[in-house]
Structure formats: C-alpha cells, structure tokens
Design a protein around this motif. Sequence first.
Motif, short mmCIF file in Angstrom:
data_model
loop_
_atom_site.label_atom_id
_atom_site.label_comp_id
_atom_site.label_asym_id
_atom_site.label_seq_id
_atom_site.Cartn_x
_atom_site.Cartn_y
_atom_site.Cartn_z
N ALA A 81 4.65 3.75 6.35
CA ALA A 81 6.18 3.24 6.91
C ALA A 81 6.10 3.03 8.19
O ALA A 81 7.03 2.19 8.80
CB ALA A 81 7.22 4.16 6.18
N ALA A 82 5.72 4.03 8.81
CA ALA A 82 5.52 3.97 10.30
C ALA A 82 4.66 2.74 10.84
O ALA A 82 5.34 2.34 11.86
CB ALA A 82 4.80 5.15 11.12
N ALA B 108 0.72 -1.36 0.03
CA ALA B 108 0.02 -0.06 0.03
C ALA B 108 0.97 1.26 -0.09
O ALA B 108 0.50 2.35 -0.90
CB ALA B 108 -0.80 0.12 1.27
N ALA B 109 1.90 1.31 0.75
CA ALA B 109 2.98 2.50 0.80
C ALA B 109 3.52 2.75 -0.68
O ALA B 109 3.45 3.78 -1.22
CB ALA B 109 4.02 2.32 1.86
N ALA B 110 3.71 1.29 -1.24
CA ALA B 110 4.58 1.59 -2.81
C ALA B 110 3.43 2.42 -3.58
O ALA B 110 3.66 3.06 -4.46
CB ALA B 110 4.99 0.40 -3.14
N TRP B 111 1.91 1.66 -3.48
CA TRP B 111 1.08 2.24 -4.27
C TRP B 111 0.82 3.86 -4.15
O TRP B 111 0.76 4.49 -5.04
CB TRP B 111 -0.43 1.34 -4.15
CG TRP B 111 -1.18 1.55 -5.25
CD1 TRP B 111 -2.31 2.64 -5.31
CD2 TRP B 111 -1.37 0.77 -6.29
NE1 TRP B 111 -2.91 2.30 -6.28
CE2 TRP B 111 -2.57 1.39 -7.07
CE3 TRP B 111 -0.78 -0.40 -6.94
CZ2 TRP B 111 -3.01 0.69 -7.96
CZ3 TRP B 111 -1.19 -0.99 -8.07
CH2 TRP B 111 -2.21 -0.33 -8.54
N ALA B 112 0.65 4.14 -2.86
CA ALA B 112 0.53 5.53 -2.59
C ALA B 112 1.74 6.52 -3.20
O ALA B 112 1.40 7.67 -3.72
CB ALA B 112 0.47 5.81 -1.11
N ALA B 113 2.88 6.10 -3.01
CA ALA B 113 4.40 6.52 -3.63
C ALA B 113 3.98 6.81 -4.95
O ALA B 113 4.62 7.84 -5.54
CB ALA B 113 5.37 5.83 -3.02
N LEU B 114 3.67 5.81 -5.80
CA LEU B 114 3.79 5.87 -7.16
C LEU B 114 2.55 6.39 -7.78
O LEU B 114 2.55 6.74 -8.86
CB LEU B 114 3.85 4.33 -7.68
CG LEU B 114 5.38 3.51 -7.42
CD1 LEU B 114 4.98 2.16 -7.93
CD2 LEU B 114 6.33 4.49 -7.98
N THR B 115 1.67 6.53 -7.03
CA THR B 115 0.47 7.14 -7.69
C THR B 115 0.55 8.58 -8.28
O THR B 115 -0.13 8.77 -9.33
CB THR B 115 -0.88 7.00 -6.82
OG1 THR B 115 -1.05 5.66 -6.51
CG2 THR B 115 -2.25 7.77 -7.25
N PRO B 116 1.25 9.38 -7.23
CA PRO B 116 1.11 10.85 -8.01
C PRO B 116 2.06 10.80 -9.15
O PRO B 116 2.14 11.71 -10.15
CB PRO B 116 1.74 11.51 -6.90
CG PRO B 116 2.32 10.78 -5.87
CD PRO B 116 1.59 9.48 -6.12
N TRP B 117 3.00 10.00 -9.21
CA TRP B 117 3.74 9.84 -10.85
C TRP B 117 3.09 8.91 -11.91
O TRP B 117 3.06 9.78 -12.96
CB TRP B 117 4.90 8.93 -10.34
CG TRP B 117 5.91 9.50 -9.54
CD1 TRP B 117 6.17 9.47 -8.06
CD2 TRP B 117 6.91 10.58 -9.76
NE1 TRP B 117 7.19 9.91 -7.61
CE2 TRP B 117 7.64 10.91 -8.72
CE3 TRP B 117 7.16 11.37 -11.04
CZ2 TRP B 117 8.87 11.94 -8.70
CZ3 TRP B 117 8.15 12.29 -10.90
CH2 TRP B 117 9.05 12.39 -9.84
N LEU B 118 2.08 8.10 -11.51
CA LEU B 118 1.64 7.23 -12.50
C LEU B 118 0.03 7.51 -12.65
O LEU B 118 -0.15 7.48 -13.89
CB LEU B 118 2.03 5.54 -12.40
CG LEU B 118 3.44 5.30 -12.32
CD1 LEU B 118 3.69 3.94 -11.93
CD2 LEU B 118 4.32 5.90 -13.47
N GLY B 119 -0.42 7.99 -11.65
CA GLY B 119 -1.92 7.99 -11.71
C GLY B 119 -2.58 8.96 -12.72
O GLY B 119 -3.27 8.44 -13.49
N PRO B 120 -1.99 10.10 -12.70
CA PRO B 120 -2.70 10.90 -13.82
C PRO B 120 -2.58 10.78 -15.29
O PRO B 120 -3.42 10.77 -15.88
CB PRO B 120 -1.79 12.41 -13.60
CG PRO B 120 -1.39 12.40 -12.32
CD PRO B 120 -1.07 11.01 -12.10
#
Length: 490
Positions: free
Chosen positions: A194-195, A92-104
């Motif tokens: 991450a926490a 889920a952390a990876a998905w959240a981190a990549l979404t602003p790069w790949l989502g739009p």
Amino acid sequence: MSAPRQEGLPSSRPVLRSYALPLAAFAGGWALMMLEILGGRLMAPQYGYSVYQWGAVIGVVLGFMAAGYWKGGSVGDGPDAIPVLRGVLLAAAAWAALTPWLGPAALERTAPADPQVGSLAGAALLLGVPSFALAMVSPICAGRIAAAGRASAAGRVYAVGTLGSIGGTFFAAFFAIPTIGVSAGYAVAAAVLAAACALVPGGRAYAAGALVLALGALGAVHNEGRGFALYRETPHNTIWVRETTEEVRLHLNLLWATQSRLRKDGGPTGLYYDVFPAGPALADGARTLVLGVAGGVGPMNIRRAWPESDVLGVELDPDVVAVAREKFGLRGVRVAVSDARRFVAADRETHDLIVVDLYNGATIPFFTATREFFALLERKLDRGGVVMMNVASPADHDILIGPLAATLKAAFPSVFVSDVGGGNYFLIATKEERTAAELLARLDRAPPAARDATRRLAWSLVPADTAGQPVLTDDRSDIDLRSIIALYGE
C-alpha cells in the motif's frame, strides 16, 4: 530547451520523481520475499519441512519471477508503464491480504497424495501470482527512470529492490513469524505494498484500497488457533495443542501428525513412546539422554518406570519445552535447549541409553541420521550402552529402515530392529557386540513397571538386515525423499 517530461511523473514534484520509483522497487522486493518465507510456513501443515518443500517454493518463485521480469521489461518501455505498476502493486497487496483467509483451506483441498507434486502445486497456488506481479516492479521502475535520461540510475533500482528483498527476508524470518504470526505478517506485506502504491504517481486511491485490504488481513489473526487449546508460532515450529477431557495432543508443523499424546488418566496411549521404558533394560545403567523431547511423554514414561534414572532431554525449541511443562506436566526430566547434533558434539557427559526421536515435520533432519552423527553418539555411550532410534515408516518399511540400520552399523557393532506398532520401528544399536537372545534376556528381566514396554519391543526384535544398503553421510544423504516415501508410499 526544457528536458522531456516523463510519462506519469508530474514535474511539479521533482523530489517524489527522484525517489518514488526506487522506493517502490524496494517495497516490491521486501514484500516478495516476505510472501515467499510466509508461504513456506503456511504450506508446512500440509507438506511439512523438507528439502523438497523448500525447493518447490524457491523454484516456483524464481520461475514466476523470470516471467514477471520479462513482462515488466516490455511494459516498462511503453506508455502504460505507470498504470500497470499501480495495478500490479494493488494486485499483489490483494493477494497478500487474502492469502491468510483463503490459503490454508485451498491448500488442504487441493493437496494430492504425493507430497512432492503437492508441494509444487501448493507453492504455485500461493506464490505464483504475487511473484509474477512483484517481479514486474523493478524493470518497470528501471525502464521509466532510464526513459528520463538516467540510465545509470536504472541499475540502482535493481540494487535497491534487492536490498528490499533482503530486508523482507530478515523481517519475515526473524520478526514476523515468531513475534506477530503468519497472518499478521501477510497484513504487513500488504501494508508495505500500500505504501508503494502511494509513492507511484496517481496511486493514492490504489494505496487506500491496498491499506483497507491489509487491515482486513489482520482479521485472519483471530482465526489462528481457533479450536485448539494452544497455538503458537516460533522460529522453529508452528505449535498446536488439542485438549479434551480425556487427553492432550501436541502437533508440531503438521496437523495430521501427533508428536505427543498424554492420557489424563495416566494410561498407555498405544503410541511408540509407550515403549521408551524398555530402553534402560537393554543397557547397563539408566543414565538416559533423549534427543527430541516434544511434549515430554517419552522421557516421563522412562522416569515412571525407572524412578532412580537420570533423564536428560534435548529440545531445539524453548517454546516447545514451555508447552511441555504447561500442558503435559513435564517434570523430573532435565532439559537442555539446543540443536541435537550440536549438543552431542559438545556434551561432556556419557550415557547408558541414548534415545533418538528427531523429526522436522515429516522428515528426519538429515544431519541427525548420518554416519558422522552416529559416530558422535557412539562416543557418548558408556560401556554397555545402547542407542534406540524411532523411525516412522508406515507405508514402506524397506526404503528407510535398511539405510538407517546400515548407517548405524557403520558406527556400532550390532544393530537390531523392532516393530513397535502404528508404523513405527525402533532401531537399536549397541556399544559392544550383542545377540538378539542377549537383548531378549535383558528385556525379560525388566521391572514390572517396564514390562508392557519390553513385551512390545521384544515380540519382533531381530537383527537388522543391512546387506546391500547405502550408508548415509553428511556429504550424501537422500533421507528427505526416503522419509516421504516411507510415510506416503510411491
């Protein structure tokens, strides 16, 4: 006899064992709701804001959560619960981190013509994986606590996870989006996960990886607004301004829709707000209320054509007003920052002309297109007054114009319609009963500065056909669907 040792929870750290899993559930709930709110905002440039878009977001999230709860419950009873917990938090952390790069880019390339189907597909694309993964967190944590002989504490895990969801919702809506922006919000969600990884036994390496991903998400902040003269996130809008040597354009929430266009040479834009100066010619005076200012081009057009007019604009978003003054040179117009309906209900002034130009993305806010709202407008008009409403209906004229005309007719004695070009229509409602001939005669007497506008309004001005059309009310309105069909077709 010593108590049984819980799998994956070292007995050498009893305090961590007591609080780690509830806190992990809290973080999972927090991140899940952050991603839901952020995902709805990220979808807006393609699908706008409507009951269908938010219905798709909520429904998709709940559907994947149901699957995640089911899966998490079965995993929580097994020996691999803690390793799986670490894995889903990292995923889920990876998905959240990549979404602003790949989502739009993914949304732009996969968006179909039908915005209803598209909103479902877009929500599933953005939110399916993290909703499924994060929904597994609470049942896994509850299962491990119950396995250690503390069944009563399992219910508390769900309560704590829900509190996290509440916190994530408020944080995303009231702080992240308007203060630090969408991309940074995704980075925060990844950091929260991450926490959570760090709290889970054996999760420090996972936490380090998730934190690196969260920091990487911050890099997407630099892409926000690239290629635009101005980019700003607010509680109400995503604001973009495009500027060239010839013109300035304002986009709110939807990049394909232009809310305001200003030619730097002062010439006409060819868009519907060039016709705004025709409005005062229809009324007995020039005291004008404009609901929906955007870049302020329409109100300023009225002031230029009618220099003695008193123009008051109402705009929901103070940042939009600031952009109108900064980039579009808005001046000579009083502006009240308020919700349009709330303003009209409390307004103590009366007006000769009320211009209604209210859109939230691709749709008209339903509560500004009902019999109750139009009745409020009628009471705010002075004798001889007129309401002029902009309606965008390029793909299907009948689906939207007829019901809106009928709804106006429920509050006003005479309603007319005019095609002003570009898929835009003006609905005109009068305080007293009028004929089309009377309105055309008034338009013909307009001053030279308003003559181009009056010609565009007059050429197709006819009484609106309201026979058999529904009247929209606060209790019952399908204007979201009608607006979408009006813009896109069936």
